[in-house]
Scaffold this motif. Structure first.
Motif, PDB file in Angstrom:
ATOM      1  N   TYR A  79       0.841  -1.200   0.000  1.00 14.06           N
ATOM      2  CA  TYR A  79       0.000   0.000   0.000  1.00 14.06           C
ATOM      3  C   TYR A  79       0.881   1.256   0.000  1.00 14.06           C
ATOM      4  N   GLU A  80       1.883   1.231   0.876  1.00 15.93           N
ATOM      5  CA  GLU A  80       2.762   2.399   1.000  1.00 15.93           C
ATOM      6  C   GLU A  80       3.593   2.596  -0.263  1.00 15.93           C
ATOM      7  N   SER A  81       4.091   1.501  -0.817  1.00 16.73           N
ATOM      8  CA  SER A  81       4.886   1.580  -2.042  1.00 16.73           C
ATOM      9  C   SER A  81       4.064   2.164  -3.185  1.00 16.73           C
ATOM     10  N   THR A  82       2.828   1.726  -3.304  1.00 21.63           N
ATOM     11  CA  THR A  82       1.956   2.205  -4.377  1.00 21.63           C
ATOM     12  C   THR A  82       1.643   3.688  -4.209  1.00 21.63           C
ATOM     13  N   ALA A  83       1.327   4.086  -2.968  1.00 21.03           N
ATOM     14  CA  ALA A  83       1.006   5.488  -2.702  1.00 21.03           C
ATOM     15  C   ALA A  83       2.167   6.399  -3.072  1.00 21.03           C
ATOM     16  N   MET A  84       3.377   5.996  -2.702  1.00 24.41           N
ATOM     17  CA  MET A  84       4.532   6.843  -2.986  1.00 24.41           C
ATOM     18  C   MET A  84       4.929   6.801  -4.462  1.00 24.41           C
ATOM     19  N   ALA A  85       4.612   5.704  -5.137  1.00 22.82           N
ATOM     20  CA  ALA A  85       4.846   5.647  -6.586  1.00 22.82           C
ATOM     21  C   ALA A  85       3.931   6.644  -7.292  1.00 22.82           C
ATOM     22  N   VAL A  86       2.687   6.759  -6.810  1.00 21.08           N
ATOM     23  CA  VAL A  86       1.749   7.734  -7.371  1.00 21.08           C
ATOM     24  C   VAL A  86       2.270   9.148  -7.142  1.00 21.08           C
ATOM     25  N   PHE A  87       2.772   9.421  -5.929  1.00 24.15           N
ATOM     26  CA  PHE A  87       3.321  10.747  -5.652  1.00 24.15           C
ATOM     27  C   PHE A  87       4.536  11.015  -6.536  1.00 24.15           C
ATOM     28  N   LEU A  88       5.350   9.997  -6.771  1.00 24.16           N
ATOM     29  CA  LEU A  88       6.531  10.153  -7.620  1.00 24.16           C
ATOM     30  C   LEU A  88       6.135  10.591  -9.025  1.00 24.16           C
ATOM     31  N   VAL A  89       5.094   9.976  -9.558  1.00 32.35           N
ATOM     32  CA  VAL A  89       4.609  10.369 -10.888  1.00 32.35           C
ATOM     33  C   VAL A  89       4.167  11.831 -10.871  1.00 32.35           C
ATOM     34  N   GLY A  90       3.432  12.205  -9.836  1.00 32.61           N
ATOM     35  CA  GLY A  90       2.985  13.592  -9.722  1.00 32.61           C
ATOM     36  C   GLY A  90       4.143  14.561  -9.600  1.00 32.61           C
ATOM     37  N   ALA A  91       5.180  14.167  -8.858  1.00 31.34           N
ATOM     38  CA  ALA A  91       6.352  15.025  -8.687  1.00 31.34           C
ATOM     39  C   ALA A  91       7.090  15.225 -10.006  1.00 31.34           C
ATOM     40  N   VAL A  92       7.213  14.167 -10.779  1.00 27.41           N
ATOM     41  CA  VAL A  92       7.880  14.265 -12.077  1.00 27.41           C
ATOM     42  C   VAL A  92       7.100  15.187 -13.014  1.00 27.41           C
ATOM     43  N   ILE A  93       5.768  15.055 -12.998  1.00 23.11           N
ATOM     44  CA  ILE A  93       4.934  15.935 -13.830  1.00 23.11           C
ATOM     45  C   ILE A  93       5.103  17.391 -13.395  1.00 23.11           C
ATOM     46  N   ALA A  94       5.115  17.622 -12.081  1.00 24.92           N
ATOM     47  CA  ALA A  94       5.274  18.989 -11.563  1.00 24.92           C
ATOM     48  C   ALA A  94       6.610  19.577 -11.987  1.00 24.92           C
ATOM     49  N   LEU A  95       7.654  18.756 -11.975  1.00 22.33           N
ATOM     50  CA  LEU A  95       8.963  19.230 -12.435  1.00 22.33           C
ATOM     51  C   LEU A  95       8.955  19.479 -13.938  1.00 22.33           C
ATOM     52  N   ALA A  96       8.266  18.621 -14.662  1.00 21.38           N
ATOM     53  CA  ALA A  96       8.226  18.760 -16.121  1.00 21.38           C
ATOM     54  C   ALA A  96       7.593  20.078 -16.544  1.00 21.38           C
ATOM     55  N   VAL A  97       6.550  20.507 -15.826  1.00 18.40           N
ATOM     56  CA  VAL A  97       5.862  21.753 -16.177  1.00 18.40           C
ATOM     57  C   VAL A  97       6.447  22.951 -15.437  1.00 18.40           C
ATOM     58  N   ARG A  98       7.510  22.693 -14.675  1.00 16.46           N
ATOM     59  CA  ARG A  98       8.188  23.751 -13.897  1.00 16.46           C
ATOM     60  C   ARG A  98       7.213  24.469 -12.955  1.00 16.46           C
ATOM     61  N   SER A  99       6.443  23.698 -12.222  1.00 12.94           N
ATOM     62  CA  SER A  99       5.474  24.281 -11.290  1.00 12.94           C
ATOM     63  C   SER A  99       6.194  25.114 -10.231  1.00 12.94           C
ATOM     64  N   PRO A 100       5.948  26.416 -10.182  1.00 10.56           N
ATOM     65  CA  PRO A 100       6.591  27.264  -9.179  1.00 10.56           C
ATOM     66  C   PRO A 100       6.248  26.834  -7.752  1.00 10.56           C
ATOM     67  N   PHE A 101       4.997  26.439  -7.560  1.00 12.21           N
ATOM     68  CA  PHE A 101       4.563  26.019  -6.221  1.00 12.21           C
ATOM     69  C   PHE A 101       5.318  24.773  -5.776  1.00 12.21           C
ATOM     70  N   PHE A 102       5.472  23.820  -6.689  1.00 16.74           N
ATOM     71  CA  PHE A 102       6.177  22.588  -6.333  1.00 16.74           C
ATOM     72  C   PHE A 102       7.654  22.850  -6.107  1.00 16.74           C
ATOM     73  N   LEU A 103       8.263  23.663  -6.934  1.00 13.38           N
ATOM     74  CA  LEU A 103       9.692  23.961  -6.771  1.00 13.38           C
ATOM     75  C   LEU A 103       9.955  24.637  -5.428  1.00 13.38           C
ATOM     76  N   LYS A 104       8.963  25.374  -4.946  1.00 11.81           N
ATOM     77  CA  LYS A 104       9.123  26.079  -3.673  1.00 11.81           C
ATOM     78  C   LYS A 104       8.723  25.215  -2.479  1.00 11.81           C
ATOM     79  N   ASN A 105       7.718  24.368  -2.672  1.00  8.35           N
ATOM     80  CA  ASN A 105       7.149  23.617  -1.555  1.00  8.35           C
ATOM     81  C   ASN A 105       7.167  22.108  -1.752  1.00  8.35           C
ATOM     82  N   GLY A 106       7.906  21.635  -2.725  1.00  7.19           N
ATOM     83  CA  GLY A 106       7.906  20.205  -3.035  1.00  7.19           C
ATOM     84  C   GLY A 106       8.261  19.317  -1.856  1.00  7.19           C
ATOM     85  N   PHE A 107       9.233  19.733  -1.068  1.00  6.64           N
ATOM     86  CA  PHE A 107       9.629  18.921   0.085  1.00  6.64           C
ATOM     87  C   PHE A 107       8.507  18.839   1.108  1.00  6.64           C
ATOM     88  N   TYR A 108       7.868  19.966   1.373  1.00  9.86           N
ATOM     89  CA  TYR A 108       6.776  19.981   2.345  1.00  9.86           C
ATOM     90  C   TYR A 108       5.584  19.162   1.851  1.00  9.86           C
TER      91      TYR A 108
END
Length: 239
Positions: free
Chosen positions: A158-187
């Motif tokens: 369950y945990e592995s799957t959840a974090m894999a989903v977040f990983l996909v979202g993080a890659v997409i956010a980086l791909a579109v250069r999301s300012p919010f993610f670049l500033k708050n991605g760790f949080y």
């Protein structure tokens, strides 16, 4: 589903695989987007920062991991991912306070940490009962037999799957250069990890310390509160 193999050996294999993929993912994220987008924040990383990070992760990981097992009457040394995340985060925030560093410096670790959990938890799953990360018994068809004939929640999956989903979202956010993610991605990562982990803790056999909540529930709640506070503080800093 049943699987019998050496838990120690399979865990080592997946730990090494997770570490390798984490390093590769971190390097690719850095060269692809983070080097240019967060040059100022990344420039604040130093030897002292690294020492604080490693020390906090070790103390939190082994300290909270062992404490949880002892509370559950399992007298052994344990290590915990959520404990390591909490310890490292606290140590870095203390370091930043003493060094006068303002703003997030953790976005570079988002891809690496997320990859580590997504891959590493598979090793936990395949390591059997000895890993002490299995879930409580379940009648669900997807229950996992860790070798003793009892079907349990595969909470590691369950945990592995959840974090894999977040990983996909993080890659997409980086791909579109999301300012919010670049500033708050760790949080965002800390909050998401803690929230999904909080849910899975209800499906684990650890001893509760307050109502239905075990030690890790409170660690997760602290991390969620931290993530929300830091995101809101970041937003206020712009106004």
């Amino acid at each position: 589903m049943t699987l019998k193999m050496s838990g120690f050996n399979i865990h080592i294999v997946f730990d090494l695989l997770a570490a390798s993929l984490s390093l590769v993912g971190t390097y690719l994220a850095y060269t692809w987007r983070l080097r240019a987008a967060n040059a100022m924040a990344l420039g604040k990383l130093s030897t002292g920062y690294g020492i604080a990070l490693v020390t906090g992760a070790a103390v939190g990981g082994y300290g909270l991991g062992s404490a949880n097992l002892i509370l559950s009457e399992i007298p052994m040394v344990g290590r915990s991912i959520v404990g390591a995340l909490a310890g490292a985060t606290l140590a870095i925030e203390i370091y930043k306070r003493f060094r006068g560093i303002v703003g997030s410096t953790g976005v570079i670790f988002v891809i690496g940490f997320t990859t580590t959990v997504a891959v590493g938890r598979i090793g936990c799953l395949l390591s059997g009962l000895e890993d002490q990360t299995h879930g409580i018994p379940t009648g669900a068809s997807w229950g996992w037999d860790f070798g003793d004939g009892i079907l349990r929640h595969p909470v590691q999956l369950y945990e592995s799957t959840a974090m894999a989903v977040f990983l996909v979202g993080a890659v997409i956010a980086l791909a579109v250069r999301s300012p919010f993610f670049l500033k708050n991605g760790f949080y965002l990562m800390v909050g998401f990890y803690a929230a999904q982990r909080f849910i899975w803790e209800f499906l684990k056999p650890y001893t509760s310390i307050a109502g239905p909540l075990n030690l890790f529930h409170f660690v997760c709640l602290s991390l969620i509160a931290y993530a929300i506070y830091m995101i809101l503080r970041s937003k206020d800093a712009r106004t």
